[in-house]
Write a protein that holds these residues in place. Structure first.
Motif, short mmCIF file in Angstrom:
data_model
loop_
_atom_site.label_atom_id
_atom_site.label_comp_id
_atom_site.label_asym_id
_atom_site.label_seq_id
_atom_site.Cartn_x
_atom_site.Cartn_y
_atom_site.Cartn_z
N GLU A 160 22.18 -8.88 15.82
CA GLU A 160 22.00 -10.12 16.59
C GLU A 160 23.33 -10.67 17.08
N ALA A 161 24.39 -10.44 16.35
CA ALA A 161 25.70 -10.96 16.75
C ALA A 161 26.18 -10.36 18.07
N GLY A 205 19.62 -5.08 4.51
CA GLY A 205 18.73 -5.29 5.65
C GLY A 205 19.08 -6.55 6.42
N ARG A 206 19.29 -7.65 5.69
CA ARG A 206 19.63 -8.91 6.35
C ARG A 206 20.98 -8.80 7.07
N THR A 207 21.93 -8.11 6.44
CA THR A 207 23.26 -7.96 7.06
C THR A 207 23.16 -7.12 8.32
N ARG A 240 34.73 -2.98 14.67
CA ARG A 240 35.24 -3.65 13.48
C ARG A 240 35.52 -5.12 13.77
N LYS A 241 36.16 -5.38 14.90
CA LYS A 241 36.48 -6.76 15.26
C LYS A 241 35.21 -7.59 15.42
N ALA A 242 34.21 -7.02 16.07
CA ALA A 242 32.95 -7.73 16.29
C ALA A 242 32.26 -8.04 14.97
N MET A 243 32.31 -7.11 14.04
CA MET A 243 31.66 -7.33 12.75
C MET A 243 32.41 -8.36 11.92
N ILE A 244 33.72 -8.36 11.98
CA ILE A 244 34.50 -9.37 11.28
C ILE A 244 34.14 -10.76 11.79
N GLU A 245 34.03 -10.89 13.10
CA GLU A 245 33.66 -12.18 13.72
C GLU A 245 32.26 -12.61 13.28
N ALA A 246 31.38 -11.63 13.05
CA ALA A 246 30.00 -11.94 12.65
C ALA A 246 29.88 -12.21 11.15
N GLY A 247 30.97 -12.01 10.42
CA GLY A 247 30.94 -12.23 8.98
C GLY A 247 30.41 -11.06 8.19
N VAL A 248 30.36 -9.89 8.82
CA VAL A 248 29.91 -8.68 8.14
C VAL A 248 31.10 -8.04 7.45
N TYR A 263 14.47 -5.03 10.42
CA TYR A 263 15.01 -3.81 9.82
C TYR A 263 13.89 -3.01 9.17
N LEU A 264 14.01 -1.71 9.24
CA LEU A 264 13.02 -0.79 8.67
C LEU A 264 13.56 -0.14 7.40
N PHE A 265 14.29 -0.94 6.64
CA PHE A 265 14.85 -0.50 5.36
C PHE A 265 15.94 0.55 5.55
N GLU A 266 16.30 1.20 4.46
CA GLU A 266 17.52 2.01 4.47
C GLU A 266 17.22 3.49 4.26
N ARG A 267 18.25 4.28 4.56
CA ARG A 267 18.24 5.72 4.31
C ARG A 267 19.47 6.08 3.49
N GLU A 268 19.29 6.93 2.53
CA GLU A 268 20.40 7.47 1.74
C GLU A 268 20.91 8.72 2.44
#
Length: 451
Positions: free
Chosen positions: A264-265, A256-258, A120-128, A223-228
């Protein structure tokens, strides 16, 4: 270049990895426990070695035994599959120390993303975007209650370590949270050796959407798109499909971009999955990252034509990704259902001898099966014994093919969830693609004992 791979796993995923290795001309080594002496994956491999008793702690989690077999057989690499040691930093580190390629990310990445709090901390830092919640472990039920009062009920209690839905529970009140904290902290400590818990605001009527990524060791991530993956029972997935029928093209691109930004972060390499919760307004939040291949990876392979296991091996071989983002496109629709040896009413495992097994056949029907007629399903491992994947030019066609394939899927001697799956795909909400994480609890009414 990798010439021999040891598969540190069992069941259908071991067979899946062996299949791609054979296509690449790579020799394979299987390891097996007492319970798996007659297993299909053992027979599929070029070599197979016994590593211990049936209990996972004495076999498939025995790091030293697996490393010893790899050294004994001169295996260049180890593929951990999913579960077991697949996300173990200690296992990845030991492989590197022994000059054995670990087909997965580096140990420090496994360690970082293996802690949901640190992730969670890493994603917050990455702006996710992340779900509102605690930024550290909650040390007691009393502390959890204080935090829940601040963000409001319902809240989701989670174990910081581990996965598979273990240690997760929704609490709607103070009394419910106190009881859930005590039970789940003990359970997490038992399963993962770490009883640390944290809280998040529970996003009601959410959808579970995950994005498959691939990242090489040369700073290329796609990214190879999403799964439901919203149809779940006890926080474990039952049915997955790709692409999601419930998101727009704009949201698809944003997710996908996120996911690429997130990978990459942290300088991620190999295959991985970024999981999101999407609320009713289309706002999405980071849930977790799975730093391994997923059970549901076949649906992504079906709609993109990418062999994800092959790409894992190529990345481990230090090769550059052979395609760019703009070269990946969605074609058609794929659905996967998990076949469990379990009572479909109580969701209890149903071990026993399989007296008959007939797998569905036909165009665009894919079976990933761990068992055959005469095999005994033991109580030692996860009750998932097979996966059924269908492909169609569109979602409607895929559903029709799944309905027919489930009719053909015959298992006798044990109970399974096949009747439940047959029922699920007839619901109007499913047919419309309205599959939220509350789907089963909302719609499924067990009315038979299953097969």
């Amino acid at each position: 270049m990798i010439k021999k791979v040891l598969i540190a796993n069992r069941g259908e995923i071991a067979r899946r990895i062996i299949r791609t290795c054979k296509q690449l001309g790579i020799q394979t080594v299987a390891v097996y426990s007492d319970a798996d002496q007659n297993a299909l994956f053992k027979k599929d491999a070029d070599e197979a070695y016994h590593i211990g008793p049936s209990q996972v702690q004495q076999s498939y989690l025995q790091l030293d035994s697996i490393i010893e077999v790899a050294k004994q057989t001169n295996a260049d690499a180890i593929h951990p599959g999913y579960g077991f040691l697949s996300e173990s930093p200690a296992f990845a580190e030991r492989c590197r120390e022994e000059n054995i390629i670990f087909i997965g990310p580096e140990a420090d990445i496994l360690r970082l993303m293996g802690s949901k709090i640190e992730a969670r901390k890493a994603m917050i830092e990455a702006g996710v975007p992340v779900i509102p919640g605690t930024d550290r472990a909650v040390g007691s039920a009393e502390e959890a209650l204080r935090f829940a009062e601040k963000i409001g009920y319902p809240v989701m209690l989670k174990a910081s370590a581990g996965g598979g839905g273990i240690g997760m529970e929704i609490a709607h009140s103070a009394d419910g949270l106190k009881k859930a904290f005590e039970n789940n902290s003990k359970r997490a400590a038992s399963f993962f050796g770490d009883g640390a818990m944290f809280l998040e605001k529970h996003i009601q009527n959410s959808r579970h959407i995950e994005v498959q990524i691939l990242a090489d060791q040369h700073n290329h991530t796609i990214y190879l798109f999403e799964r439901e993956c919203s149809i779940q029972r006890r926080n474990q997935k039952v049915l997955e499909e790709a692409p999601s029928p419930s998101i727009s093209e704009q949201l698809r691109e944003q997710l996908g971009r996120t996911a690429v930004i997130a990978a990459e972060a942290i300088h991620y390499s190999n295959a991985g999955t970024i999981e999101f919760l999407v609320d009713e307004s289309g706002k999405f939040y980071f849930l977790e990252m799975n730093t391994r291949i997923q059970v549901e990876h076949p649906v992504t392979e079906e709609i993109t034509g990418v062999d994800i296991v092959k790409e894992q091996i190529n990345i481990a071989n230090n090769q550059v990704l052979s395609f760019k983002q703009e070269e990946i496109a969605i074609k058609g629709h794929a659905i996967e259902v998990r076949i469990y040896a379990e009572d479909p009413i109580r969701f209890f495992p149903s071990p026993g001898k399989i007296t008959a097994l007939e797998l569905p056949e036909g165009k665009d029907v894919r079976n990933e099966c761990a068992v055959t007629s005469g095999d005994t399903v033991t109580p030692f491992y996860d009750p998932m014994i097979a996966k059924l994947i269908v492909y169609g030019e569109n979602r409607s066609e895929a559903i029709d093919k799944l309905e027919e394939a489930l009719r053909q899927f015959n298992i006798e001697g044990i109970k399974t969830n096949i009747l439940m799956l047959q029922e699920i795909i007839t619901y109007e909400a499913f047919l419309k693609g309205n599959t939220q994480t509350s789907f089963l609890s909302k719609y499924y009414q067990p009315n038979s004992g299953g097969k």
